[in-house]
Design a protein around this motif. Structure first.
Motif, PDB file in Angstrom:
ATOM      1  N   GLY A 351       0.791  -1.235   0.000  1.00 55.67           N
ATOM      2  CA  GLY A 351       0.000   0.000   0.000  1.00 55.67           C
ATOM      3  C   GLY A 351       0.817   1.277   0.000  1.00 55.67           C
ATOM      4  N   ALA A 352       2.146   1.151  -0.227  1.00 49.36           N
ATOM      5  CA  ALA A 352       2.999   2.341  -0.174  1.00 49.36           C
ATOM      6  C   ALA A 352       2.588   3.389  -1.210  1.00 49.36           C
ATOM      7  N   TRP A 353       1.918   2.967  -2.266  1.00 51.88           N
ATOM      8  CA  TRP A 353       1.527   3.910  -3.327  1.00 51.88           C
ATOM      9  C   TRP A 353       0.521   4.943  -2.831  1.00 51.88           C
ATOM     10  N   LEU A 354      -0.121   4.659  -1.702  1.00 47.98           N
ATOM     11  CA  LEU A 354      -1.102   5.623  -1.203  1.00 47.98           C
ATOM     12  C   LEU A 354      -0.490   6.618  -0.221  1.00 47.98           C
ATOM     13  N   GLU A 355       0.777   6.394   0.110  1.00 51.75           N
ATOM     14  CA  GLU A 355       1.414   7.295   1.081  1.00 51.75           C
ATOM     15  C   GLU A 355       2.074   8.454   0.349  1.00 51.75           C
ATOM     16  N   PRO A 356       2.192   9.616   1.033  1.00 50.99           N
ATOM     17  CA  PRO A 356       2.673  10.804   0.316  1.00 50.99           C
ATOM     18  C   PRO A 356       4.176  10.830   0.038  1.00 50.99           C
ATOM     19  N   ARG A 357       4.966   9.968   0.670  1.00 50.60           N
ATOM     20  CA  ARG A 357       6.433  10.054   0.501  1.00 50.60           C
ATOM     21  C   ARG A 357       6.819   9.887  -0.968  1.00 50.60           C
ATOM     22  N   PRO A 358       7.599  10.834  -1.522  1.00 46.82           N
ATOM     23  CA  PRO A 358       7.928  10.759  -2.951  1.00 46.82           C
ATOM     24  C   PRO A 358       8.817   9.558  -3.286  1.00 46.82           C
ATOM     25  N   TRP A 359       8.754   9.140  -4.537  1.00 44.43           N
ATOM     26  CA  TRP A 359       9.459   7.928  -4.966  1.00 44.43           C
ATOM     27  C   TRP A 359      10.953   8.015  -4.739  1.00 44.43           C
ATOM     28  N   ASN A 360      11.509   9.214  -4.938  1.00 47.16           N
ATOM     29  CA  ASN A 360      12.966   9.309  -4.869  1.00 47.16           C
ATOM     30  C   ASN A 360      13.481   9.180  -3.441  1.00 47.16           C
ATOM     31  N   ASN A 525     -15.652 -12.388  -3.423  1.00 51.08           N
ATOM     32  CA  ASN A 525     -15.863 -13.077  -2.154  1.00 51.08           C
ATOM     33  C   ASN A 525     -14.736 -14.057  -1.876  1.00 51.08           C
ATOM     34  N   VAL A 526     -13.669 -13.916  -2.625  1.00 47.20           N
ATOM     35  CA  VAL A 526     -12.506 -14.752  -2.365  1.00 47.20           C
ATOM     36  C   VAL A 526     -11.516 -13.998  -1.487  1.00 47.20           C
ATOM     37  N   ALA A 527     -11.268 -12.734  -1.840  1.00 43.38           N
ATOM     38  CA  ALA A 527     -10.279 -11.949  -1.105  1.00 43.38           C
ATOM     39  C   ALA A 527     -10.903 -11.364   0.169  1.00 43.38           C
ATOM     40  N   THR A 528     -11.231 -12.259   1.075  1.00 43.25           N
ATOM     41  CA  THR A 528     -11.896 -11.844   2.321  1.00 43.25           C
ATOM     42  C   THR A 528     -11.134 -10.764   3.075  1.00 43.25           C
ATOM     43  N   THR A 529      -9.831 -10.986   3.253  1.00 43.60           N
ATOM     44  CA  THR A 529      -9.039 -10.046   4.057  1.00 43.60           C
ATOM     45  C   THR A 529      -8.564  -8.872   3.218  1.00 43.60           C
ATOM     46  N   GLY A 530      -9.083  -8.763   2.022  1.00 43.17           N
ATOM     47  CA  GLY A 530      -8.619  -7.708   1.116  1.00 43.17           C
ATOM     48  C   GLY A 530      -7.464  -8.230   0.289  1.00 43.17           C
ATOM     49  N   HIS A 531      -7.122  -7.478  -0.745  1.00 39.14           N
ATOM     50  CA  HIS A 531      -6.057  -7.907  -1.643  1.00 39.14           C
ATOM     51  C   HIS A 531      -4.688  -7.578  -1.046  1.00 39.14           C
ATOM     52  N   ALA A 532      -3.754  -8.473  -1.308  1.00 39.04           N
ATOM     53  CA  ALA A 532      -2.348  -8.262  -0.953  1.00 39.04           C
ATOM     54  C   ALA A 532      -2.160  -7.910   0.520  1.00 39.04           C
ATOM     55  N   HIS A 533      -2.889  -8.598   1.386  1.00 37.82           N
ATOM     56  CA  HIS A 533      -2.729  -8.299   2.816  1.00 37.82           C
ATOM     57  C   HIS A 533      -1.290  -8.644   3.238  1.00 37.82           C
ATOM     58  N   PRO A 534      -0.589  -7.710   3.854  1.00 41.47           N
ATOM     59  CA  PRO A 534       0.823  -7.963   4.185  1.00 41.47           C
ATOM     60  C   PRO A 534       1.001  -9.182   5.093  1.00 41.47           C
ATOM     61  N   ASP A 535       0.052  -9.463   5.973  1.00 41.49           N
ATOM     62  CA  ASP A 535       0.196 -10.632   6.854  1.00 41.49           C
ATOM     63  C   ASP A 535       0.174 -11.920   6.043  1.00 41.49           C
TER      64      ASP A 535
END
Ligand code: PMP
Length: 903
Positions: A351-360, A525-535
């Motif tokens: 989910g880092a793409w949603l955080e404001p820190r710039p790519w560089n 209804n497959v991705a119960t915990t959401g997609h790409a859950h870090p856990d």
């Protein structure tokens, strides 16, 4: 026309008989007549023996000279080789109802108006653009005093016209007015037709575009001719931007507009849609039926024009309307290292793409001497937006951003390169330097929406030569992937949507395609915990790094997951078989029932889906999935009615008794000693989440047990906390089954399913030898299964399914109050269905509409699919992590789409 009566509603009532008699008296015309639509005049088609003509009785607001100008213009246009009506006889004054009116006759052009074509696409747009261009060319030197008139359609007075009738609308058009204002001194004028639209362009039998209705002929800005035509195609094709650009490009093949004129087109288009809406509103109020029939499409055009980004549109129009400069780029950068910042880049994991820190700031410093550079043509995931319509976020990168040492200096930049982060001496003065090639004058946008990519690539070409290495990202190509899919995946392996987005990343309740469009996943209804859950990522990675093997070995995860499932199941159901899918679980459940009872027949419900394997398919009777299902079920399957309380044989929440009476009658006709058991979903999943009538399942279980059968609850879809109010679907019906089948959510997409049953039934299965499913309950699958349960507990996902699901259902019920096409809202928690009907009484399924709604929702950034035997129920089963904000986004989108599609 006069200012005080801009729309000219001053025509007295005229009947066709009067008009026809005038035509005969003054022009000697005779024949069958038909009234033609007009905003302001009276037009009567007369099929005279010498050919069809139109008698035009002019609204009294017309000056004589204006009509003379129109008749002259017909001749000028014809002289330039453009097919158009020809003046017939003289312009005359006739008297009707005591009012003196100007009247004249022109020949009627026989052909099909583009408006009437079954499909309106890019070819028609090009035809309109070309016709508008030819007219501007033909009228370039045309002059007549009658063309200098006050017309509300003259875009030079658009602001006044809109402001007079609809000040609130004018306020919405402020940006367009401001953009236009600076350009006005550079806009040349000439006589224009002023209404080259699919209304007024007719395709003759010879395939030639003919122009009719010169009623808006006037002196105006030359480019207004193009703007009017462009505005007319908005909302008429599946791709507004492509339609606009097709008109502009075809026009440009005929007339070369200046850069200022091309820049003015988009603001003029916006104002033109505003004028149409404002003037129509006035005419509709005045009772003009012709205007009211058009106002819906004109409002749509206005909204489309306002939705599109004005800056992007101006650049694109300039890009296709004139020749582009040939740039010669050369290397100015030191060695660079292109960095992947696209949709699948690992930089954006978790989910880092949603955080404001710039790519560089995120990329690891390699310590090498190469300067990190973002890529040209990248669909930048960090610029993607959740809760937005597809194609609306400015993600597509038209340049590169290079991390260079401050104080370092670049050589002189080649012509056509736009830079930022450098001072006047090209010394680096910012953390990154932006470089972009541009073949048009001005400062182009750096990032644009994923529309008209090819045109952008021409306006702002690949700047790789500046770096001396390839700095362009590979272009996404979902179309080619589809071709490859079709080559090697049999057609029966369906995919969602005719033109599916290529989804390569997910996060929580969102899915992202290769063009960085973010969709709200309402269907999963497959991705119960959401997609790409870090856990889950961590659990899978860790277990893979330790061990993955078959389940005959002895290891912790297999046992631990089985213990957890046994603890979740009702008392007495404590034997667990781990398998790989729902189908496998259902097959095993059927075999358990058969082996334990020594019987071979199974009761199953109509309209249900239980899987694809031989056994699970046998008990599947949904004709939505298999049109031949009812004729082809094997003899060992005994189908019962679908106890659908909304549209079944018996209706209403009290319908259980009637369905059970039917079942009694059915059982009476069977050899019940053959019945091994029953398989049912405790909520009709395939029907879109329809609740069984109260008491139905208890009644079925009682009857089946009474004849010595066992009861299987297929919880593959509706179990595992999804309904929010209960963990298991059967709890809602206050029953306890003998066998539970689960899959889907259990593994969050990892192949994992289970059968949970009693010790007695499990033991009896030994009669069939041993049971072994190689990868069923493998270390990795089990580790993921455990991680799913941990996340569900820690994040309280069943509770979320209840609260957010209730919110969703309440919102859908609110929409049902507003949209008659919603016949019913089914389900509970985050297992909901929206049943679309064409008629609430008969419940006739709105199957076509359901498909259109899903396509339209896709464009709005929502993934929804239809289900049920009639494919008319929108299935609503998002990941259980969905938030109320996301639900509101989906509700708004559905509201918008239903409003548009059912107006
Ligand atoms: N049972 C039900 C109720 C289902 O909905 C499905 C899948 N849609 C299955 C069984 C089969 O599960 P799978 O696709 O995992 O084999």
């Amino acid at each position: 026309m006069h200012d005080d009566d801009p729309n000219g509603s001053a025509l007295p009532p005229i009947d066709a008989a009067t008009a026809a008699s005038i035509a005969e008296r003054d022009w000697g015309l005779r024949g069958p007549t038909r009234k033609l639509g007009s905003n302001q005049d009276y037009n009567l088609r007369i099929d005279d023996a010498r050919g069809p003509v139109v008698l035009k009785i002019a609204n009294p607001v017309w000056e004589r000279s204006a009509i003379e100008a129109q008749r002259d213009a017909l001749l000028a246009v014809a002289a330039a080789g453009i097919a158009a009506p020809a003046p017939v006889g003289d312009l005359r004054t006739v008297e009707i109802g005591g009012v003196r009116l100007l009247a004249h006759v022109v020949s009627y052009v026989v052909g099909d108006p583009l408006l009437d074509r079954a499909t309106f696409g890019i070819a028609e747009c090009r035809m309109l653009g070309e016709t508008a261009g030819r007219l501007v060319d033909a009228l370039a030197d045309y002059a007549h005093p009658g063309t200098d008139r006050d017309s509300p359609w003259d875009l030079r007075v658009a602001t006044e016209v809109i402001g007079r009738t609809d000040p609130a609308l004018l306020a919405r058009l402020a940006e367009a007015r401001a953009r236009l204002e600076a350009l006005v001194p550079d806009l040349p004028t000439q006589v224009i037709h002023g209404d080259v639209t699919d209304d007024n362009v007719v395709l003759t039998a010879a395939g030639e575009a003919a122009v009719i209705d010169f009623g808006d002929l006037a002196t105006s800005w030359r480019c207004a001719e193009l703007a009017v035509t462009v505005a007319s195609v908005l909302g008429k094709t599946s791709d507004d931007v492509a339609a606009v650009l097709a008109v502009v490009e075809a026009f440009g093949d005929r007339v070369r507009l200046s850069d200022a004129e091309l820049t003015a087109i988009w603001p003029l288009v916006v104002l033109r849609t505003g004028v149409l809406v404002a003037c129509d509103a006035e005419l509709v109020t005045a009772g003009n039926a012709y205007a009211s029939a058009r106002s819906a499409s004109e409002t749509r055009a206005l909204e489309t024009a306002l939705e599109l980004d004005a800056d992007e549109m101006a650049w694109l129009i300039r890009g296709v309307g004139q020749p582009l400069a040939e740039l010669s780029l050369r290397q100015v950068l030191p060695a660079v290292e292109p960095v992947d910042l696209g949709v699948t880049s690992e930089v954006w994991n978790d989910g880092a793409w949603l955080e404001p820190r710039p790519w560089n700031d995120r990329i690891p410093r390699s310590g090498g001497d190469r300067a990190p550079a973002s890529r040209y043509g990248e669909y930048r995931l960090d610029r993607a937006r959740v809760w937005s319509p597809a194609g609306s976020a400015t993600v597509f990168s038209l340049g590169i951003e290079v991390v260079l040492p401050r104080g370092s200096r670049l050589p002189a930049l080649p012509a056509g390169v736009v830079a930022d982060g450098l001072d006047a001496d090209n010394v680096v003065i910012a953390p990154t330097v932006w470089l972009q090639a541009c073949a048009l004058p001005g400062t182009p946008p750096r990032y644009v929406t994923a529309r008209a990519e090819e045109v952008w690539r021409r306006i702002c070409p690949d700047p790789s030569p500046l770096a001396g290495v390839e700095v362009a990202a590979p272009a996404p190509d979902p179309g080619t992937l589809l071709t490859r899919r079709d080559a090697h995946l049999a057609r029966v392996q369906e995919h969602y949507f005719d033109r599916p987005p290529q989804i390569e990343r997910g996060w929580r309740e969102f899915l992202i395609d290769t063009s960085a469009n973010v969709y709200l996943d309402v269907v999963n209804n497959v991705a119960t915990t959401g997609h790409a859950h870090p856990d889950l990522t961590r659990a899978a990675t860790r277990q893979w790094s330790l061990l993955n093997t078959n389940s005959r070995f002895h290891y912790e995860a297999h046992v631990a997951l089985s213990e957890r499932l046994a603890a979740l199941a009702p008392e007495g159901l404590d034997q667990v078989f781990l398998v790989n899918s729902g189908s496998e679980a259902v097959d095993l459940a059927l075999r358990l029932a058969m082996t334990a009872t020594g019987r071979s027949r199974i009761l199953a419900a109509r309209e249900a889906y239980h899987g694809w394997t031989l056994g699970s398919d046998a008990v599947t009777s949904s004709i939505g999935d298999n049109p031949r299902a009812l004729e082809t079920r094997p003899a060992w399957v005994e189908l019962m009615d679908a106890a659908n309380q909304v549209r079944g044989r018996h209706r209403g929440p009290g319908a259980a008794a009637a369905y059970l009476a039917d079942l009694d009658a059915q059982l009476a006709g069977l050899d019940t000693a053959e019945i091994a058991g029953v398989i049912l979903e405790p909520i009709f999943g395939n029907g879109g989440g329809v609740h069984l009538p109260e008491g139905y399942l208890a009644g079925v279980y009682r009857r089946v047990r009474a004849i010595g059968g066992v009861c299987i609850s297929d919880e593959v879809q509706v179990g595992y906390g999804r309904t929010g109010h209960h963990f298991w679907g059967f709890e809602q019906q206050h029953v306890v089954p003998d066998i539970i089948t689960i899959a889907k959510s259990m593994g969050n997409g990892q192949p994992l399913g289970a059968v949970i049953t009693t010790r007695a039934l499990a033991e009896a299965f030994s009669a069939d030898g041993s049971f072994f499913s190689s990868a069923g309950g493998s270390p990795v699958s089990s580790a993921i299964g455990l991680a799913v349960l941990d996340v569900m507990e820690r994040e309280q996902l069943q509770e979320n399914a209840r609260t957010v699901g209730d919110h969703f259902k309440a919102g859908l019920e609110r929409l049902a109050g507003k949209h008659d096409v919603i016949g019913a809202v089914h389900g509970s928690g985050l297992y909901l269905g929206v049943e679309l009907v064409t008629d609430r009484e008969s419940l006739a399924p709105a199957t076509v509409l359901a498909a259109q709604v899903c396509d339209a929702l896709l464009a709005q950034g929502c993934l929804v699919q239809p289900t049920g035997d009639r494919y008319n129920v929108l299935k609503i089963k998002p990941p259980l992590v969905i938030t109320a904000t996301s639900v509101d986004f989906a509700l708004d989108a559905l509201d918008r789409v239903l409003t548009r599609l059912t107006r």
